[in-house]
Design an enzyme around this catalytic site. Structure first.
Site, PDB file in Angstrom:
ATOM      1  N   TRP A 241      -3.886  -1.657  -1.135  1.00 52.90           N
ATOM      2  CA  TRP A 241      -3.853  -2.843  -1.995  1.00 52.90           C
ATOM      3  C   TRP A 241      -4.238  -3.979  -1.058  1.00 52.90           C
ATOM      4  O   TRP A 241      -3.406  -4.452  -0.284  1.00 52.90           O
ATOM      5  CB  TRP A 241      -2.463  -3.035  -2.574  1.00 52.90           C
ATOM      6  CG  TRP A 241      -2.359  -4.165  -3.526  1.00 52.90           C
ATOM      7  CD1 TRP A 241      -1.993  -5.448  -3.249  1.00 52.90           C
ATOM      8  CD2 TRP A 241      -2.647  -4.155  -4.924  1.00 52.90           C
ATOM      9  NE1 TRP A 241      -2.032  -6.218  -4.368  1.00 52.90           N
ATOM     10  CE2 TRP A 241      -2.421  -5.455  -5.425  1.00 52.90           C
ATOM     11  CE3 TRP A 241      -3.069  -3.177  -5.805  1.00 52.90           C
ATOM     12  CZ2 TRP A 241      -2.607  -5.804  -6.768  1.00 52.90           C
ATOM     13  CZ3 TRP A 241      -3.253  -3.510  -7.147  1.00 52.90           C
ATOM     14  CH2 TRP A 241      -3.026  -4.797  -7.606  1.00 52.90           C
TER      15      TRP A 241
ATOM     16  N   LYS B 237      -2.055  -5.698 -20.010  1.00 47.46           N
ATOM     17  CA  LYS B 237      -1.710  -6.302 -18.712  1.00 47.46           C
ATOM     18  C   LYS B 237      -2.786  -7.302 -18.297  1.00 47.46           C
ATOM     19  O   LYS B 237      -2.507  -8.325 -17.720  1.00 47.46           O
ATOM     20  CB  LYS B 237      -1.554  -5.223 -17.635  1.00 47.46           C
ATOM     21  CG  LYS B 237      -1.155  -5.754 -16.269  1.00 47.46           C
ATOM     22  CD  LYS B 237       0.121  -6.557 -16.324  1.00 47.46           C
ATOM     23  CE  LYS B 237       0.451  -7.229 -15.018  1.00 47.46           C
ATOM     24  NZ  LYS B 237       1.545  -8.217 -15.139  1.00 47.46           N
TER      25      LYS B 237
ATOM     26  N   GLU C 290       7.648 -20.957 -19.395  1.00 45.95           N
ATOM     27  CA  GLU C 290       7.533 -19.572 -18.900  1.00 45.95           C
ATOM     28  C   GLU C 290       8.698 -18.733 -19.411  1.00 45.95           C
ATOM     29  O   GLU C 290       8.514 -17.583 -19.807  1.00 45.95           O
ATOM     30  CB  GLU C 290       7.477 -19.574 -17.378  1.00 45.95           C
ATOM     31  CG  GLU C 290       7.476 -18.198 -16.735  1.00 45.95           C
ATOM     32  CD  GLU C 290       6.360 -17.276 -17.230  1.00 45.95           C
ATOM     33  OE1 GLU C 290       5.410 -17.764 -17.871  1.00 45.95           O
ATOM     34  OE2 GLU C 290       6.453 -16.067 -16.999  1.00 45.95           O
TER      35      GLU C 290
ATOM     36  N   HIS D 128      11.155 -35.719 -32.038  1.00 45.76           N
ATOM     37  CA  HIS D 128       9.876 -35.986 -32.730  1.00 45.76           C
ATOM     38  C   HIS D 128       9.519 -34.845 -33.659  1.00 45.76           C
ATOM     39  O   HIS D 128       8.355 -34.689 -34.023  1.00 45.76           O
ATOM     40  CB  HIS D 128       8.772 -36.237 -31.695  1.00 45.76           C
ATOM     41  CG  HIS D 128       9.046 -37.429 -30.840  1.00 45.76           C
ATOM     42  ND1 HIS D 128       8.951 -38.731 -31.303  1.00 45.76           N
ATOM     43  CD2 HIS D 128       9.518 -37.519 -29.568  1.00 45.76           C
ATOM     44  CE1 HIS D 128       9.298 -39.564 -30.340  1.00 45.76           C
ATOM     45  NE2 HIS D 128       9.647 -38.868 -29.276  1.00 45.76           N
TER      46      HIS D 128
ATOM     47  N   ARG E  57       1.306   1.658  -6.072  1.00 47.55           N
ATOM     48  CA  ARG E  57       1.490   0.699  -4.970  1.00 47.55           C
ATOM     49  C   ARG E  57       0.170   0.071  -4.543  1.00 47.55           C
ATOM     50  O   ARG E  57       0.132  -0.835  -3.726  1.00 47.55           O
ATOM     51  CB  ARG E  57       2.135   1.382  -3.761  1.00 47.55           C
ATOM     52  CG  ARG E  57       3.539   1.862  -3.957  1.00 47.55           C
ATOM     53  CD  ARG E  57       4.071   2.563  -2.719  1.00 47.55           C
ATOM     54  NE  ARG E  57       4.149   1.627  -1.602  1.00 47.55           N
ATOM     55  CZ  ARG E  57       5.188   0.820  -1.386  1.00 47.55           C
ATOM     56  NH1 ARG E  57       6.203   0.834  -2.222  1.00 47.55           N
ATOM     57  NH2 ARG E  57       5.223  -0.001  -0.374  1.00 47.55           N
TER      58      ARG E  57
ATOM     59  N   CYS F 104       0.861  -1.186   0.000  1.00 51.18           N
ATOM     60  CA  CYS F 104       0.000   0.000   0.000  1.00 51.18           C
ATOM     61  C   CYS F 104       0.897   1.236   0.000  1.00 51.18           C
ATOM     62  O   CYS F 104       2.097   1.143   0.093  1.00 51.18           O
ATOM     63  CB  CYS F 104      -0.840   0.019   1.262  1.00 51.18           C
ATOM     64  SG  CYS F 104      -1.790  -1.486   1.505  1.00 51.18           S
TER      65      CYS F 104
ATOM     66  N   GLU G 107       7.440 -12.339 -25.522  1.00 46.24           N
ATOM     67  CA  GLU G 107       6.433 -11.269 -25.357  1.00 46.24           C
ATOM     68  C   GLU G 107       7.073  -9.896 -25.175  1.00 46.24           C
ATOM     69  O   GLU G 107       6.419  -8.884 -25.416  1.00 46.24           O
ATOM     70  CB  GLU G 107       5.466 -11.570 -24.218  1.00 46.24           C
ATOM     71  CG  GLU G 107       6.009 -11.455 -22.826  1.00 46.24           C
ATOM     72  CD  GLU G 107       4.900 -11.584 -21.787  1.00 46.24           C
ATOM     73  OE1 GLU G 107       3.791 -11.064 -21.988  1.00 46.24           O
ATOM     74  OE2 GLU G 107       5.144 -12.240 -20.769  1.00 46.24           O
TER      75      GLU G 107
ATOM     76  N   ASN H 221       1.102  -0.333   6.112  1.00 44.18           N
ATOM     77  CA  ASN H 221       1.429  -1.087   4.900  1.00 44.18           C
ATOM     78  C   ASN H 221       2.081  -2.379   5.358  1.00 44.18           C
ATOM     79  O   ASN H 221       2.911  -2.383   6.249  1.00 44.18           O
ATOM     80  CB  ASN H 221       2.393  -0.280   4.021  1.00 44.18           C
ATOM     81  CG  ASN H 221       2.878  -1.100   2.831  1.00 44.18           C
ATOM     82  OD1 ASN H 221       2.147  -1.961   2.343  1.00 44.18           O
ATOM     83  ND2 ASN H 221       4.095  -0.868   2.397  1.00 44.18           N
ATOM     84  N   GLY H 222       1.662  -3.511   4.766  1.00 41.79           N
ATOM     85  CA  GLY H 222       2.265  -4.797   5.132  1.00 41.79           C
ATOM     86  C   GLY H 222       1.217  -5.708   5.737  1.00 41.79           C
ATOM     87  O   GLY H 222       0.021  -5.562   5.511  1.00 41.79           O
TER      88      GLY H 222
ATOM     89  N   LYS I 120       8.237 -15.264 -21.616  1.00 44.53           N
ATOM     90  CA  LYS I 120       8.864 -13.994 -21.216  1.00 44.53           C
ATOM     91  C   LYS I 120       9.662 -13.415 -22.378  1.00 44.53           C
ATOM     92  O   LYS I 120       9.531 -12.245 -22.719  1.00 44.53           O
ATOM     93  CB  LYS I 120       9.787 -14.204 -20.011  1.00 44.53           C
ATOM     94  CG  LYS I 120       9.087 -14.445 -18.707  1.00 44.53           C
ATOM     95  CD  LYS I 120       8.555 -13.201 -18.035  1.00 44.53           C
ATOM     96  CE  LYS I 120       7.153 -12.814 -18.316  1.00 44.53           C
ATOM     97  NZ  LYS I 120       6.070 -13.746 -18.198  1.00 44.53           N
TER      98      LYS I 120
END
Ligand code: AGP
Length: 609
Positions: free
Chosen positions: A74, A604, A482, A505, A27, A2, A489, A100-101, A486
């Site tokens: 957040w 996004k 993955e 194959h 944040r 946050c 993209e 925050n946390g 990355k």
């Protein structure tokens, strides 16, 4: 993650607080609020929604006062709502706090406070703070916060004001960042530098266990044990844009480097160190319910889908249950064979991906129990799921998902270990070993980030290649997928991942002299096979970059380049081995001059079909 801001000085606090919160919206932004002390009277204004909603509220109901704190949220505990927005206050409405946390032991503190008559208004962990301070307040806010500090467990930063002490802010830090901005006849506090830059470039960066009493004329810093601290002034050289990226050139690189902290915060409250047991109280599942599942269906897209593929290996190994992993866009049209005995695990960073949401709804229609792993507590996926196991990675701004992926993996390992504990499918010793490995992950991730320059040099060496292959077996194959996503993209290099045993194959036809092949060879059970696959591509004169375990000194005899990981439990390697692949993609894209945070054609969150 946050955003916290605070002001004390001769000016009206509200405009300064709002401008500061605006700088911190990256944040977190599901709700916002502020509290102002006007000649001994505390007033709080807060609302769910973006900062604009708070601006509108304050336009209708203006606030005056020269001492104040603000917060943009957040959500991690308690869905986004007016009640759960910060600041929070005590019963006597004399103390107000923003935070925050995560306060790991908030449930026991809340219980204790309610026992002694405190009335809670929200579902948040934060609200224990003003009530605890109230219990200890004798007219000195700094002393009261200091006496509360040792009772708190977890990762947090807080700011507090008291009605009887206008002109004073008190702040404290344990893991989550907190900064004091030094003005002339005024002072500021914030979670992060961007909120301060229009006022000052001279700051104190508080360390863990440090507190500060901030007035317009003075900043007193001390340790929780009372020892005064002489802070040195940090001169900020960044501009605002760079500051929002924490000094990194792109959000993606910042978020790659945030992974140790994201892993730490996702672990908070979920592992009991002493007993080596995983605890997921937020799921609220009984042992009987956990034992009743006969199948797991993972539904996701893109990077979240790749996390699901790692999850298949992990959950099948720990639970001996069949685990299916589907691309949500396929799942929703294949009339899947799932029902009440199925646990549907829906993975989504944004919680708004349209295909994933449709997959969730189909799974529900078929009677499955829905567990969401998402990074946005207030998202559609989070709201429509039966069970929620959030990642605590903080907002992920770059289109390319990095810290969300590693914390999704962490949640899948935690889920697997928790269910294995409850179903008795894992021995005590093995479980303790894995839990110890999870607790050590943030440190291992930090050590892996130290490979950055090695990986950067490799990316720059191969960034002009048009085709790059990624190969692996088992968990390494899932991570290879993955790594390929990355790279393609954000650098637009054609990158594909293959199960190493699959090369002969067909794909081997594409492996010719000089084609780079990134080979992940971290899994002992399939190492010999993997080494022969590496020799297979070497025989076609490919250039092989191998990602190997700390103790592997065999592979380097065969390949062209080596990325050597720090020591990590082989079963937990995916959360570490992906980091060099993220860095490789980043630096290849940088060398190619790509728009890294906003790659062409991509969004996004894919909220439309
Ligand atoms: C990952 O780097 C991509 N941005 C993309 O594949 C993403 O993972 C996918 O769109 C799923 O998004 P979600 O996790 O928000 O559902």
């Amino acid at each position: 993650m946050c955003g916290i801001v605070g002001y004390v000085g001769p000016k009206e606090a509200v405009p300064i607080l709002l401008a500061g919160l605006e700088r911190l919206e990256y944040r977190g932004y599901d709700s916002a609020g502020l509290a102002v002390n006007s000649r001994g009277r505390l007033t709080i204004k807060k609302t769910v929604g973006r900062l604009e909603a708070l601006r509108k509220l304050l336009a209708e109901e203006p606030l005056a006062g020269q001492t104040g704190i603000g917060h943009t949220r957040w959500a991690t505990h308690g869905r986004p709502s007016d009640r759960n927005a910060h600041p929070h206050r005590d019963c006597g409405q004399r103390i107000s706090v923003v935070h925050n946390g995560i306060i790991e032991n908030y449930l026991e503190l809340r219980e204790e406070l309610q026992q002694s008559g405190h009335v809670f208004l929200s579902e948040t962990d934060t609200e224990v703070l003003p009530h605890l301070i109230e219990e200890n307040y004798r007219g000195d806010l700094f002393a009261a916060v200091r006496s509360v500090f040792p009772r708190l467990r977890g990762a947090f930063a807080l700011a507090a004001i008291a009605a009887e002490e206008p002109g004073k802010l008190v702040v404290a830090r344990m893991t989550s960042p907190l900064i004091v901005g030094l003005g002339r006849g005024e002072n500021f506090i914030a979670s992060d530098i961007p909120a301060l830059l229009e006022h000052t470039r001279e700051v104190y960066i508080l360390e863990d266990g440090e507190m500060a009493e901030v007035t317009a004329e003075r900043v007193r810093v001390a340790r929780v044990d009372g020892r005064e601290v002489e802070k040195s002034v940090f001169h900020v050289k960044w501009d605002v844009a760079a500051a929002e990226k924490g000094g990194y050139e792109h959000f993606m690189l910042k978020e790659i480097h945030e992974q140790p902290r994201a892993l730490t915060e996702t672990l908070v409250g979920r592992v009991a160190r002493e007993t080596g047991r995983v605890t997921l109280p937020e799921l609220g599942l009984t042992g009987k319910e956990i034992a009743a599942f006969r199948k797991i269906a993972i539904i996701a897209c893109g990077t979240a889908y790749h996390a699901g593929l790692v999850g298949k290996y992990v959950l099948e190994r720990l639970l001996r249950l069949p685990v299916e992993v589907d691309l949500a866009s396929e799942f929703r049209y294949r009339d899947p064979l799932i029902g009440p005995e199925t646990l549907a695990v829906v993975i989504s960073q944004s919680g708004e991906t349209i295909d994933t949401l449709a997959g969730l709804r189909l799974a529900r229609e078929k009677g499955a129990r829905i567990l969401a792993i998402t990074n946005v507590i207030g998202s559609s996926v989070a709201r429509e799921a039966d069970l929620l196991l959030p990642t605590v990675a903080g907002p992920e701004i770059a289109v390319a998902s990095t810290k969300a992926y590693t914390t999704q993996l962490l949640n899948l390992y935690l889920l697997g270990l928790y269910f294995a504990q409850e179903r008795g499918t894992i021995g005590e010793e093995e479980r303790r070993e894995m839990v110890a490995g999870l607790l050590d992950l943030p440190r291992r991730a930090e050590a892996t980030l130290a490979l950055e320059e090695t990986v950067r040099a490799l990316a720059e060496e191969y960034h002009e290649k048009e085709d790059i292959f990624f190969i692996g077996r088992g968990l390494d194959y899932a991570v290879a997928l993955e790594g390929a996503l990355k790279l393609k993209e954000i650098s637009y290099i054609h990158a594909e991942a293959y199960a190493a045993g699959e090369l002969k194959h067909g794909t081997l036809a594409l492996v010719v002299k000089g084609v780079p092949v990134v080979a992940l060879a971290t899994q002992p059970a399939v190492y010999e096979k993997m080494l022969s696959n590496i020799k297979e591509v070497k025989a076609r004169e490919a250039t092989v970059i191998a990602v190997v375990s700390a103790d592997d000194h065999e592979t380097e005899k065969t390949v062209d380049r080596i990325i050597r990981l720090p020591e990590v439990h082989p079963f937990l390697t995916p959360m570490i081995s992906v980091i060099p692949l993220q860095l490789f993609a980043y630096y290849a894209a940088k060398a190619r001059g790509c728009d890294i945070d906003k790659p062409r054609n991509l969004a996004k969150s894919v909220t439309v079909e």
